[in-house]
Write a protein that holds these residues in place. Structure first.
Motif, PDB file in Angstrom:
ATOM      1  N   GLY A 166       0.816  -1.204   0.000  1.00 56.18           N
ATOM      2  CA  GLY A 166       0.000   0.000   0.000  1.00 56.18           C
ATOM      3  C   GLY A 166       0.850   1.255   0.000  1.00 56.18           C
ATOM      4  N   PHE A 167       1.878   1.267   0.833  1.00 56.54           N
ATOM      5  CA  PHE A 167       2.787   2.411   0.887  1.00 56.54           C
ATOM      6  C   PHE A 167       3.427   2.638  -0.478  1.00 56.54           C
ATOM      7  CE2 PHE A 167       6.988   4.238   1.331  1.00 56.54           C
ATOM      8  CZ  PHE A 167       6.797   5.298   2.199  1.00 56.54           C
ATOM      9  N   ALA A 168       3.907   1.566  -1.096  1.00 55.30           N
ATOM     10  CA  ALA A 168       4.558   1.682  -2.403  1.00 55.30           C
ATOM     11  C   ALA A 168       3.584   2.190  -3.465  1.00 55.30           C
ATOM     12  CB  ALA A 168       5.140   0.334  -2.824  1.00 55.30           C
ATOM     13  N   GLU A 169       2.333   1.790  -3.369  1.00 53.98           N
ATOM     14  CA  GLU A 169       1.330   2.250  -4.336  1.00 53.98           C
ATOM     15  C   GLU A 169       1.206   3.769  -4.304  1.00 53.98           C
ATOM     16  OE1 GLU A 169      -3.508   2.137  -4.813  1.00 53.98           O
ATOM     17  OE2 GLU A 169      -2.507   0.346  -4.029  1.00 53.98           O
ATOM     18  N   GLY A 170       1.078   4.346  -3.099  1.00 52.57           N
ATOM     19  CA  GLY A 170       0.965   5.792  -2.986  1.00 52.57           C
ATOM     20  C   GLY A 170       2.256   6.502  -3.335  1.00 52.57           C
ATOM     21  N   PHE A 171       3.373   5.964  -2.867  1.00 52.33           N
ATOM     22  CA  PHE A 171       4.684   6.567  -3.103  1.00 52.33           C
ATOM     23  C   PHE A 171       4.990   6.642  -4.590  1.00 52.33           C
ATOM     24  CE2 PHE A 171       9.232   6.313  -3.764  1.00 52.33           C
ATOM     25  CZ  PHE A 171       9.769   7.174  -2.821  1.00 52.33           C
ATOM     26  N   PHE A 172       4.852   5.516  -5.284  1.00 53.82           N
ATOM     27  CA  PHE A 172       5.242   5.480  -6.696  1.00 53.82           C
ATOM     28  C   PHE A 172       4.211   6.144  -7.604  1.00 53.82           C
ATOM     29  CE2 PHE A 172       8.108   2.144  -5.126  1.00 53.82           C
ATOM     30  CZ  PHE A 172       9.295   2.596  -5.680  1.00 53.82           C
ATOM     31  N   ALA A 173       2.966   6.251  -7.152  1.00 56.17           N
ATOM     32  CA  ALA A 173       1.988   7.005  -7.939  1.00 56.17           C
ATOM     33  C   ALA A 173       2.455   8.446  -8.108  1.00 56.17           C
ATOM     34  CB  ALA A 173       0.619   6.961  -7.269  1.00 56.17           C
TER      35      ALA A 173
END
Length: 330
Positions: free
Chosen positions: A101-108
């Protein structure tokens, strides 16, 4: 599912790709980067702690976005083009779903602005995220805090105070931050707090136009005060010129919002100064990148920042600036 340190790193590394300006990325003791000729390297760093910079119930996706956004906002205030970053995560437990989930927001957000993750660290401890962000700006074109001059206009992007209103509503248990809310205006305020928009396009467009700039993280008057201190000048801000909030109006919270516009923080807008002769150019440059910008005051000789009413009298508003979240008792 629980992951060890190398499993966490692999999860994050799987979201990164090869680039010509990265000679060596994630996987070694340090990264090897290739700044472009004629560019200065711009470096900034921020740490976000659970319960201090965001409520504990904030979704991992929003934390990933915001952790990067606050760093990108610093690059925007310097007129820098984002390039690379490192990420250090302190996690109370190694949860695969949280990391995803963190990576989803970060990389978006990272992918949107061409920011490449090139290294970092993971450790066990209280939830905290530390990012070092790097950008590039042509030599001599960086926006700084020390260039404001008497006679300059003072401008601000967006609508300062909306994040502060969202925080106040959360503290009063009138706004949930654990996920999207159904009421459109309330959801937009939640996003202003959980997913701020770094004004990178505005920062790039202001190269050669703005005489000084800063991002509004601690409160409009407080941050403008930093510009004045570095530039050796004073500022007058017209309270009637501060941007109004459509979302606050729709929720019939206009009075509460007005009290937050000058002092609340966490907006990550840009406050900048520019010569009065450049007004039309500034307005055109902001329109070209679809960023709302409002002229709110003037730079004068002297020191400090004064907030004035419609009759030119000083208005007493909170100026101490943002001092992180007050979580106790919530």
């Amino acid at each position: 599912m629980s992951l060890d340190e190398f499993g966490l790193i692999d999860r994050i590394r799987s979201r990164t790709g090869a680039r010509a300006d990265i000679a060596l990325g994630i996987g070694d003791d340090a990264a090897l980067l290739l700044p472009a000729p004629g560019q200065q390297l711009v470096v900034t760093a921020d740490t976000l702690n659970a319960g201090v910079h965001f409520p504990h119930e904030t979704p991992a996706q929003d934390i990933g976005w915001k952790a990067l956004a606050v760093n990108l906002s610093d690059l925007a205030a310097m007129g820098a083009q984002p390039a690379w970053c490192t990420l250090s995560l302190s996690l109370p437990e190694s949860s695969a779903s949280w990391v995803e989930g963190f990576a989803e927001g970060f990389f978006a957000l990272a992918d949107r602005h061409g920011m490449a993750l090139v290294g970092g660290d993971t450790t066990r401890g209280p939830l905290a995220i530390s990012i070092t962000a790097m950008g590039q700006v042509p030599v001599g074109q960086a926006l700084r805090r020390d260039g404001a001059r008497p006679g300059d206009d003072v401008w601000v992007t967006g609508v300062p105070g909306e994040a502060g209103l969202a925080l106040a509503l959360w503290q009063q248990r009138q706004l949930a931050v654990a996920g999207p809310v159904a009421e459109p205006a309330r959801e937009q305020l939640r996003l202003r707090l959980a997913r701020p928009t770094p004004r990178l396009e505005a920062g790039l467009a202001l190269r050669g136009l703005a005489s000084a700039a800063i991002d509004v993280s601690d409160g409009l008057l407080a941050d403008l005060g930093h510009v004045c201190a570095r530039s050796g000048v004073a500022a007058e801000v017209m309270e009637s010129s501060l941007p109004a909030s459509q979302h606050a109006s729709e929720l019939q919270l206009g009075a509460a919002f007005e009290g937050l516009r000058a002092g609340a923080g966490d907006d990550y807008e840009l406050c900048f100064t520019a010569p009065a002769s450049a007004r039309a150019q500034v307005a055109q440059s902001m329109a070209s990148v679809a960023v709302r910008a409002t002229r709110i005051g003037y730079i004068r000789t002297g020191s400090g920042v004064r907030l004035l009413d419609g009759e030119g009298k000083a208005v007493s508003r909170e100026r101490s600036g943002f001092n992180h979240f007050s979580i106790g008792g919530q």
